[in-house]
Structure formats: structure tokens, C-alpha cells
Design a protein around this motif. Sequence first.
Motif, PDB file in Angstrom:
ATOM      1  N   ARG A  71      -0.126  20.792   1.048  1.00  0.00           N
ATOM      2  CA  ARG A  71       1.093  20.293   1.702  1.00  0.00           C
ATOM      3  C   ARG A  71       1.771  19.231   0.929  1.00  0.00           C
ATOM      4  O   ARG A  71       2.213  18.292   1.506  1.00  0.00           O
ATOM      5  N   GLN A  72       1.683  19.519  -0.561  1.00  0.00           N
ATOM      6  CA  GLN A  72       2.117  18.571  -1.512  1.00  0.00           C
ATOM      7  C   GLN A  72       3.376  17.945  -1.087  1.00  0.00           C
ATOM      8  O   GLN A  72       3.852  16.714  -1.091  1.00  0.00           O
ATOM      9  N   GLN A  98       7.279  13.703   0.840  1.00  0.00           N
ATOM     10  CA  GLN A  98       8.315  13.065   1.523  1.00  0.00           C
ATOM     11  C   GLN A  98       7.794  11.980   2.545  1.00  0.00           C
ATOM     12  O   GLN A  98       8.656  11.144   2.897  1.00  0.00           O
ATOM     13  N   GLU A  99       6.682  12.192   3.159  1.00  0.00           N
ATOM     14  CA  GLU A  99       6.063  11.098   4.093  1.00  0.00           C
ATOM     15  C   GLU A  99       6.179   9.752   3.474  1.00  0.00           C
ATOM     16  O   GLU A  99       6.533   8.966   3.842  1.00  0.00           O
ATOM     17  N   VAL A 100       5.476   9.948   2.193  1.00  0.00           N
ATOM     18  CA  VAL A 100       5.317   8.663   1.401  1.00  0.00           C
ATOM     19  C   VAL A 100       6.671   7.924   1.256  1.00  0.00           C
ATOM     20  O   VAL A 100       6.934   6.680   1.212  1.00  0.00           O
ATOM     21  N   LYS A 101       7.563   8.865   0.801  1.00  0.00           N
ATOM     22  CA  LYS A 101       8.989   8.365   0.451  1.00  0.00           C
ATOM     23  C   LYS A 101       9.494   7.842   1.668  1.00  0.00           C
ATOM     24  O   LYS A 101      10.217   6.547   1.525  1.00  0.00           O
ATOM     25  N   GLU A 102       9.680   8.326   2.670  1.00  0.00           N
ATOM     26  CA  GLU A 102      10.244   7.837   3.833  1.00  0.00           C
ATOM     27  C   GLU A 102       9.385   6.493   4.651  1.00  0.00           C
ATOM     28  O   GLU A 102      10.224   5.892   4.748  1.00  0.00           O
ATOM     29  N   LYS A 103       8.297   6.626   4.599  1.00  0.00           N
ATOM     30  CA  LYS A 103       7.596   5.225   4.877  1.00  0.00           C
ATOM     31  C   LYS A 103       7.517   4.131   4.058  1.00  0.00           C
ATOM     32  O   LYS A 103       7.929   2.969   4.546  1.00  0.00           O
ATOM     33  N   TYR A 104       7.324   4.403   2.777  1.00  0.00           N
ATOM     34  CA  TYR A 104       6.933   3.233   1.876  1.00  0.00           C
ATOM     35  C   TYR A 104       7.882   3.087   0.841  1.00  0.00           C
ATOM     36  O   TYR A 104       7.988   2.207  -0.238  1.00  0.00           O
ATOM     37  N   GLY A 105       8.952   4.175   0.506  1.00  0.00           N
ATOM     38  CA  GLY A 105       9.891   3.897  -0.635  1.00  0.00           C
ATOM     39  C   GLY A 105       9.287   4.357  -1.830  1.00  0.00           C
ATOM     40  O   GLY A 105       9.676   3.548  -2.940  1.00  0.00           O
ATOM     41  N   LEU A 106       8.151   5.036  -1.930  1.00  0.00           N
ATOM     42  CA  LEU A 106       7.600   5.257  -3.258  1.00  0.00           C
ATOM     43  C   LEU A 106       7.365   6.929  -3.597  1.00  0.00           C
ATOM     44  O   LEU A 106       7.491   7.484  -2.501  1.00  0.00           O
ATOM     45  N   GLU A 159       2.731  11.185  -6.661  1.00  0.00           N
ATOM     46  CA  GLU A 159       2.197  12.628  -7.289  1.00  0.00           C
ATOM     47  C   GLU A 159       0.676  12.765  -6.944  1.00  0.00           C
ATOM     48  O   GLU A 159       0.032  11.867  -7.186  1.00  0.00           O
ATOM     49  N   LEU A 160       0.336  14.019  -6.651  1.00  0.00           N
ATOM     50  CA  LEU A 160      -1.041  14.473  -6.392  1.00  0.00           C
ATOM     51  C   LEU A 160      -1.671  14.934  -8.042  1.00  0.00           C
ATOM     52  O   LEU A 160      -1.070  15.607  -8.537  1.00  0.00           O
ATOM     53  N   VAL A 161      -3.053  14.116  -8.099  1.00  0.00           N
ATOM     54  CA  VAL A 161      -3.569  14.639  -9.135  1.00  0.00           C
ATOM     55  C   VAL A 161      -4.988  14.950  -8.903  1.00  0.00           C
ATOM     56  O   VAL A 161      -5.846  14.270  -8.310  1.00  0.00           O
ATOM     57  N   ASP A 162      -5.488  16.337  -9.187  1.00  0.00           N
ATOM     58  CA  ASP A 162      -6.430  16.924  -8.915  1.00  0.00           C
ATOM     59  C   ASP A 162      -7.678  16.541  -9.846  1.00  0.00           C
ATOM     60  O   ASP A 162      -7.766  16.829 -10.898  1.00  0.00           O
TER      61      ASP A 162
END
Length: 348
Positions: free
Chosen positions: A47-48, A53-61, A64-67
Motif C-alpha cells: 500500500r505504498q 499520502q498519509e505521511v504527506k498529510e500528517k507530517y508534510g514529508l 519513498e519506500l526502499v526494500d
Amino acid sequence: MQKNTAIGLFSGGLDSILACRIIAEQGIRVRALKFVTPFFDHDLLARQEEYQQEVKEKYGLNVELVDLSAGYIELLRNPSHGFGKNFNPCIDCKIMMLSRAKELMEEYGASFLVTGEVLGQRPMSQRRDTLNLIERDADCRDILLRPLSAQLMSPSLPEREGLVDRERLYRFSGRGRKPQISLARELGITDFPAPAGGCVLTDPNLAARIRRFYEGLFLIGKEEITTADIQLLLLGRQFRLPGGHWLILGRNEQENERLAECCEEDDWLLSMPERPGPTALLRRGSTLITLSEEREKILNAVVGLVVRYGRKVKGAFLPGEVLFQEGSVQNMLQADVLADEVFQDWIV
């Protein structure tokens, strides 16, 4: 390489949130990297976009995910700096993340790295000598900035060059959380996770299971371990059958579905269509079981366990039919209940 971009290591905890925001507040673009492995946060890969979107809305950041899964599984075979209290290679873990972040600097146009480490907060990985060791082994000395404790450390390159205002950094230390919580309020951050060990390698029970897996608990050697194996190891009821064969039983409908999804071509998959019960997955059964006598013995044990953990009928465990799937072939098998005293020593 642009001088107005930093890469921030983003765990999702308050310290990493603050570190990234402190730098962003100085007008520097922060590319937050969330590293994932089978031992922490791997589910976010499914659910990348939602997570971003969650991080952007909560913290303004922007995150990106790195496996790091493949490299991390290999790391656990022999971490250079050993393990913590359980099976957690915290020092090597941080070195791996910083090394990967440094590799990505050119791609993101970044000139330095940011972490949320606080001097003295963790006894193993955040002592001053350990922080210096991590910088050295990750080859990021002087380009790594720790905004929460920066004023207790020598100025880093971005501070000396004036890219970052050192006076707007902090001198937090120790295990207390009050300064961070106060700073979060100042920055308008109200929704942040409580401190918790999100890595299963720090959980005493799960870490012990994983350690035993690497030490040869099952027939699968540590050089053969895959991401899918680790995901199965953290799921359901675990059994070590005679001969070292690995069986997982689902404990509920969700785990049953997950086992079916994880089933690979050489796995055995079993279930009870006639009444509620567990799905069972015997890992690499087709590959590791080649003798007919052993096959019959193991198959009888597995179907017996499936009906034993199925729903009782009028208060009793009863024999039943079990659907056995091996590759594309399916068969219905009549199964007797396996007595508890037979399998108690198989439980992992």
C-alpha cells in the motif's frame, strides 16, 4: 549535485519525523526514505501510495519506500558487529541503511544525509563511540547530520558550509522524550506513534524463533532463506516435523488466506472443506520429501494435525476429509485425529 536537498532516514517514529522536519523548516528539500525488510514494515509495500499520502498529510514529508530484504536476510547470517539482546543486528542495520542512502544521493540530487538518532538514547547503537563507528563503516562521515543532537557533536559539512544553520539545531540526549514531544507541538505535529519496537528481531519470542531458523531448525539452510520464508516464519502455528520438515497451520481465516497466497509450486497445501479448520502449508514438501515411506509418514502427520486443529463437533475432535494440493494436483484424503502426545514435541 544540488545543495538544497537532503536524504532523511525515516523510520516513522517521532525522532525521524522531527529530524526531517527540522531540516525542511530551513528551506531544504528532504527526501525521506523508509527502509523495509521482512522484519519490519514490509507490509507497506502493498500500500505504498496510501502510506505516502498519509505521511504527506500528517507530517508534510515526501517519503519513498526502499526494500532491503535480500541484503538484510544475508546480513543476519553473520553481522560484523554482532547482535543486541535478541537477534537484532542494530549497528549493522544502521550501517546498511546509511550505505544505501548514500548510494542514492546522486539519484536524488542530495548533498547530505539526516537521521533522527539521539545521543545516548539507545544503549547499543546510540552511544557516541557507536555513532562514530556507524559513520565510519557506512563511509558517510561529515555528510551525516543528526539534527536532534547536533549541538552536542562536531559540526558536520553542511553546517560548516552554511547550508544548515547550526543554531536552529538541537542538543537532545538520553532516553527522555519530553524535549521531542515539546518540539513536535511547536512544529504542529500532534499525531505521531508511541515509541515501540517495530522490528520483530527485538521481540524475545519471535527473535528466538528466527535465530533457531538461521541455526538450522528446519531442513532449509540459512543460505537458502528467502523473504517469503521469513514471512511464513512469522505466521500461524509452527511445527518442526520428524526429519526437520517445516509446517505452518493458520490460526484464523486471515492466516489461512495468507498461507494460500504464500504457497509456492513445491509446497504442500492442505485444508478441510467440510468444516472450519486450519489451512496447512508444508514448506518445499515436493522437493525435500522424495522417499515414498517418508512421504506417507509426513502426509499422515499433517492431515492428522489439520483435523486436530479443526473445529470440534459436539465437543470432540473428529476424523474428517482433508483436501491435499501438491502443485496442480488435488486429492481428498480421509484423516484421523493426531493425538496430542504425538506432536507436542513438534511445536516450535
